[in-house]
Scaffold this active site. Structure first.
Site, PDB file in Angstrom:
ATOM      1  N   GLU A 112      33.752  24.591  49.204  1.00  0.00           N
ATOM      2  CA  GLU A 112      33.133  25.401  49.836  1.00  0.00           C
ATOM      3  C   GLU A 112      32.098  24.967  50.757  1.00  0.00           C
ATOM      4  O   GLU A 112      31.384  25.442  51.587  1.00  0.00           O
ATOM      5  CB  GLU A 112      32.400  26.660  49.142  1.00  0.00           C
TER       6      GLU A 112
ATOM      7  N   TYR B 202      35.782  35.787  45.282  1.00  0.00           N
ATOM      8  CA  TYR B 202      36.078  37.061  45.923  1.00  0.00           C
ATOM      9  C   TYR B 202      37.361  36.827  46.824  1.00  0.00           C
ATOM     10  O   TYR B 202      37.822  37.669  47.383  1.00  0.00           O
ATOM     11  CB  TYR B 202      34.970  37.595  46.728  1.00  0.00           C
ATOM     12  N   GLY B 203      37.797  35.530  47.209  1.00  0.00           N
ATOM     13  CA  GLY B 203      38.721  35.377  48.124  1.00  0.00           C
ATOM     14  C   GLY B 203      39.696  34.394  47.533  1.00  0.00           C
ATOM     15  O   GLY B 203      40.312  34.962  46.478  1.00  0.00           O
ATOM     16  N   THR B 204      39.939  33.370  48.126  1.00  0.00           N
ATOM     17  CA  THR B 204      41.417  32.504  47.823  1.00  0.00           C
ATOM     18  C   THR B 204      41.146  31.837  46.439  1.00  0.00           C
ATOM     19  O   THR B 204      42.553  31.254  45.774  1.00  0.00           O
ATOM     20  CB  THR B 204      41.552  31.756  49.130  1.00  0.00           C
ATOM     21  N   LEU B 205      40.036  31.746  45.787  1.00  0.00           N
ATOM     22  CA  LEU B 205      39.997  31.286  44.483  1.00  0.00           C
ATOM     23  C   LEU B 205      40.511  32.335  43.120  1.00  0.00           C
ATOM     24  O   LEU B 205      40.605  31.834  42.242  1.00  0.00           O
ATOM     25  CB  LEU B 205      38.451  30.826  44.163  1.00  0.00           C
TER      26      LEU B 205
END
Length: 166
Positions: free
Chosen positions: A84, A9-12
């Site tokens: 993570e 949901y983010g920087t990936l």
């Protein structure tokens, strides 16, 4: 190949600063399944001096989060856990997502922040993250962080993470 489904949901996500983790074959295998949305609502906030997107483990608060589902092998899953910092920083949990293209509900791993300062819940909550979004809080990549090292990561992120939680 044994596989897992993981929701990012983010920087990936595609076109985001850490997407290379998912495409680097040295990290393992990954394949985009498609865009998806969490069935539950969660608070997605941007915090710390590095503008990191955090998905707080507060089901029912915030928005249904938009992201992407990937099929990954065990090696990639293990490397994502390292990225993570699971289970010290984020905790990986199973959660249900709805695939955008088909409406199919799939169970995926998702990384949630369980230990955080309560005032993070007062920050603006996003439905979808983009590092270059209108929020004006561009993500600061690890290699750009002055004097960054794994040992002092939590000190550097003290704006976001509850010290008693670590």
């Amino acid at each position: 190949m044994a596989t897992n489904l993981v929701f990012v949901y983010g920087t990936l996500k595609q076109n985001e600063p850490n997407h290379h983790w998912l495409t680097d074959k040295e990290n393992g295998e990954s394949k985009l399944v498609g865009k998806a949305t969490t069935q539950e609502r969660y608070p997605l906030v941007i915090a710390s001096k590095f503008n990191i997107p955090f998905l707080l483990a507060v089901p029912g608060k915030g928005e249904q989060i938009e992201g992407e589902v990937y099929e990954v092998d065990e090696k990639m899953m293990s490397n994502l856990d390292i990225l993570e910092d699971h289970p010290k920083l984020y905790e990986r949990k199973k959660n249900k997502m709805t695939l955008e293209a088909t409406g199919e509900v799939v169970e995926c791993w998702i990384y949630l922040l369980h230990k955080y300062r309560p005032d993070l819940l007062d920050l603006p909550m996003l439905k979808s993250y983009s590092s270059k979004g209108s929020h004006g809080k561009e993500y600061v990549a690890r290699y750009l962080r002055e004097d960054f090292c794994k040992e002092n990561m939590y000190d550097e992120m003290n704006v976001a993470v509850s010290p008693e939680g670590l």
